[in-house]
Scaffold this active site. Structure first.
Site, short mmCIF file in Angstrom:
data_model
loop_
_atom_site.label_atom_id
_atom_site.label_comp_id
_atom_site.label_asym_id
_atom_site.label_seq_id
_atom_site.Cartn_x
_atom_site.Cartn_y
_atom_site.Cartn_z
N GLY A 1 0.82 -1.20 0.00
CA GLY A 1 0.00 0.00 0.00
C GLY A 1 0.85 1.25 0.00
N GLY B 1 1.97 -6.68 4.02
CA GLY B 1 3.25 -7.27 3.68
C GLY B 1 4.30 -7.03 4.73
CB ALA C 1 4.21 -3.67 14.66
CE LYS D 1 13.47 -15.53 8.55
NZ LYS D 1 13.18 -16.95 8.22
CD GLN E 1 8.01 -3.65 6.50
OE1 GLN E 1 7.54 -2.51 6.46
NE2 GLN E 1 7.73 -4.54 5.58
CE LYS F 1 12.29 4.26 19.86
NZ LYS F 1 13.09 5.46 20.22
N GLY F 2 8.14 2.17 15.96
CA GLY F 2 7.90 1.91 14.55
C GLY F 2 9.20 1.81 13.76
N GLY G 1 8.92 0.52 10.06
CA GLY G 1 8.66 0.33 8.63
C GLY G 1 9.16 1.45 7.75
CD GLU G 2 5.82 5.34 7.36
OE1 GLU G 2 5.20 5.99 6.51
OE2 GLU G 2 5.52 5.34 8.56
#
Length: 741
Positions: free
Chosen positions: A254, A481, A524, A631, A636, A699-700, A702-703
């Site tokens: 997305g 994903g 998450a 993993k 990410q 903590k985040g 992905g970005e």
């Protein structure tokens, strides 16, 4: 008997120093556990939205405006209704809202309206018995649009700006006197960088299958936030939210483009209602580029004022970005600049240029992804001007606390990331620009900081344990994903002492406990904390049944161990234990500045003859609290760093300045990095916990992998050949003209 449900709620008003995960005996969290849904995906049994087949289903193909601005004077539906296999042409979409894709409140029609705002704006959907019949008719559908004057050339309108209205991200902020700091500084940088429009380019196109039953709409769609999206679609249709259900069990990427409803969902819903049968609408790849969202192009001015030792006294980040008239969203390029480096005098501004181009919206790491291209390039320039190693410059500007809010960081390991990365990457081998050569290739290294604000949203999840000791997790959270299925199973398994095969995870249904979904790197931690809280309550219920304190109970391998006795969890569950966990942000959000940090290192080769850039290797070192799955977290970061390669070297969405049309609106002409463009990438995580963030201490992430990655590459290009390109991406035509003879 525990056949009733309990709720365990937590508002993050205080730190949570003790996490049950640290006392777990199953040892699942943090491990590189394989994907929960992996076997389904590789076997083709995981159903994506476009793959749902319903009885008596019709097929819809969207029709976009073939002008960039104007007024629709006619749509000759009768001209195609008689074609073989064509059922109908639906054009009455006046209730739908364009900015629902970003969760906005203002009602702005997107389809079936008289006024066209951008090229490709959806104005009709053709319905056929087969996809081919609908597509043929959509291509043939006669449209008459009277031209109007539009704004298509950003350069021609940069002087006509609006200040974005106030929202959760301030467009303007300042402290001290930056102009005076610049005038008094021993060393200054005043540079302007530009970045182009970008598209999320997710592998799966936007798709919706709509069906109605007794006045309730069910949509199988590709959406990142089903709870919110169901409300948006209900608002667009004039329905109660209880009358709309969205199911997004599997999503093929997305990156922000599926945060909200898109034209095909609204069109499919209206068409299905009108026809009285299910309708499937899948966007063509070109329509995804034309009529969903783009990352705005930007023009960014970075101002740095420093003393002779390189310590910043002032920092400024001034941005022009673009969006459609009436839209509030702006690309928050300065969001990381607020707290990344010290400096008493500060100014961060964002101004909007109104353009008749595709809607601007959130794309992965909105703000930092392109903002740090400029900031971290400017820091590299400052390091050279002062005569410091780029890492040493950053060390000298490490703030003791948030330089604007005057509050502590919840955790901050930026310098440790830089130092660890320097050792792992061999940074000490870096030389002066143009000094390293391999044949006709000039070699260089670059570094950049990484940061991404950590956000906690309200989330809930239900966990049920049955008499056989099997647990089921239910939440409207999605997995785009990123590994959500796996991580939630790990958390529940850790706290309940279950192996992953004893856990079922059900995601992506708006009828499930509401969730903030996948976006902003909050997924998450939010949904994981909700599962944590539900499992905590189940542990307490089981302990109460045993007549002991919850802290005295061990859960492992399906057994409950307490008071020298071991009992199967299923036996203690009786007719079933059900608990709901709810997490919400609290005072910790303002008491601390929460962000993930990291450092990017890149090595490139630049051809001394052609200016071609080739990646040689990359390293990312990251600190993001507790890593929940080594993993999926690494995956990410690999993806984020690949995004950085695209932003630095290849990706550019091109608009025709005569009519606003996106001229490279497919994956053949919009150049995302492919396998040959991506070098060996290494990822290293620091061991960190953040007790202020959530009970997981995570903590985040992905970005975070995107933020700063492209700047490290740009800095490496400069170190290789001595050419500083300020207009991204760094294509060879921009390099070759300045290469030394």
């Amino acid at each position: 008997m525990f056949g009733f449900s309990h709720t365990n709620s937590l508002t993050m008003d205080k730190p949570v120093p003790d996490s049950l995960i640290d006392r777990g005996a199953q040892h699942l969290v943090g491990k590189p556990v394989n994907r929960y849904e992996g076997p389904k995906k590789v076997s083709g049994t995981a159903l994506y939205s476009a793959e749902y087949m319903l009885p008596n289903m019709a097929y819809g193909v969207l029709v976009g405006a073939r002008r960039g601005a104007g007024k629709v004077s006619s749509i000759d539906a009768d001209a195609v209704r008689g074609l073989p296999g064509v059922i109908d042409v639906v054009t009455d979409f006046k209730k739908f809202i364009r900015n629902a894709q970003q969760g906005g409140e203002k009602k702005a029609p997107t389809m079936g309206v008289e006024e066209v705002a951008y090229f490709g704006q959806v104005i009709a959907i053709v319905i056929g018995e087969t996809y081919e019949a609908a597509r043929d008719a959509a291509i043939r559908l006669p449209l008459t649009i009277d031209d109007a004057e539009g704004r298509y050339d950003f350069d021609g309108h940069r002087g006509e700006t609006d200040v974005p209205p106030p929202n959760n991200i301030p467009a303007y902020s300042s402290q001290g006197d930056l102009d005076a700091a610049m005038a008094d500084a021993a060393v200054t940088i005043d540079e302007t960088f530009t970045t182009p429009s970008q598209n999320s380019a997710a592998m799966e196109p936007h798709a919706s299958v709509a069906t109605w039953d007794n006045g309730k709409l069910l949509i199988y769609g590709a959406y990142q936030i089903p709870s919110q999206d169901a409300q948006q679609l209900a608002d667009a249709l004039g329905l109660s939210a209880k009358k709309v259900r969205i199911v997004s069990e599997y999503i093929g990427g997305g990156f922000g483009s599926k945060l909200g409803i898109s034209p095909e969902s609204a069109a499919a819903a209206i068409a299905a209602k009108q026809l009285g049968r299910p309708v499937k609408a899948v966007m063509l790849r070109q329509q995804v580029f034309d009529a969903t969202v783009r990352r705005s192009n930007t023009e960014q001015r970075i101002l740095l004022a420093a003393d002779a030792d390189g310590r910043l006294t002032g920092i400024g980040h001034e941005t022009l970005c673009a969006n459609l008239p009436g839209e509030d969203f702006f690309e928050p390029t300065g969001i990381g600049t607020h707290f990344l480096y010290a400096g008493e005098h500060r100014r961060i501004t964002h101004d909007l240029v109104r353009m008749n181009l595709t809607l601007s919206g959130s794309m992965r790491a909105p703000g930092e992804a392109v903002g740090m291209l400029a900031l971290e390039s400017a820091m590299d320039m400052l390091a050279e001007k002062v005569g410091l190693d780029p890492i040493e410059l950053r060390r000298r500007n490490e703030p003791a606390q948030d330089p604007e809010k005057d509050v502590p960081f919840s955790s901050r390991s930026l310098i440790e990331c830089l130092d660890t990365g320097a050792k792992l990457f061999g940074w000490d081998a870096r030389q002066a620009p143009g000094a390293r050569r391999d044949g006709e290739w000039l070699l260089g290294m670059g570094v950049a900081s990484a940061t991404r604000s950590n956000l906690l949203q309200s989330d809930s999840a239900k966990v049920t344990v049955n008499s056989s000791g099997h647990a089921t997790i239910e939440t409207a959270m999605t997995d785009i994903g990123t590994g959500t299925y796996t991580i939630l199973a790990q958390i529940a398994g850790e706290l309940l002492g279950l192996t992953p095969d004893a856990i079922t995870v059900k995601l992506g249904d708006s009828d499930a406990p509401p969730s903030s979904g996948s976006g902003g790197s909050w997924g998450a931690c939010g949904s994981g904390s909700a599962v944590y809280l539900a499992c905590e309550r189940i542990r307490e219920d089981v302990a109460k049944k045993l007549g002991v304190e919850a802290a005295d109970v061990t859960f492992k391998d399906g057994m409950v161990i307490a008071a020298n006795r071991a009992s199967p969890l299923g036996d203690l569950a009786g007719d079933g234990i059900v608990a709901t966990g709810e997490i919400s942000p609290g005072k910790q959000e303002k008491a601390t500045t929460q962000a993930s940090f990291g450092a990017h290192f890149a090595e490139v080769a630049v051809n001394a003859v052609t200016g071609e850039v080739r990646m040689r290797r990359m390293l990312g070192v990251f600190a993001a609290g507790r890593i929940l799955n080594a993993k999926t977290a690494r995956s990410q970061c690999l993806g984020g760093m690949t995004f950085g390669i695209g932003a630095a070297l290849t990706e550019e969405l091109v608009h025709d300045t005569r009519n606003g049309k996106t001229v490279n609106h497919d994956l053949a002409e919009y150049h995302v990095p492919v396998n040959a463009d991506v070098p060996q990438i290494d990822v290293h995580f620091l061991d960190e916990r953040d007790i202020h963030a959530n009970p997981l201490h995570a903590k985040g992430i992905g970005e975070l992998g995107i933020s700063g990655a492209g700047a490290a590459i740009a800095n490496a290009v400069y170190n290789a050949c001595g050419v500083r390109v300020r207009d991204f991406p760094l294509t060879l035509d921009k390099i070759i003209a300045e290469l030394p003879d």
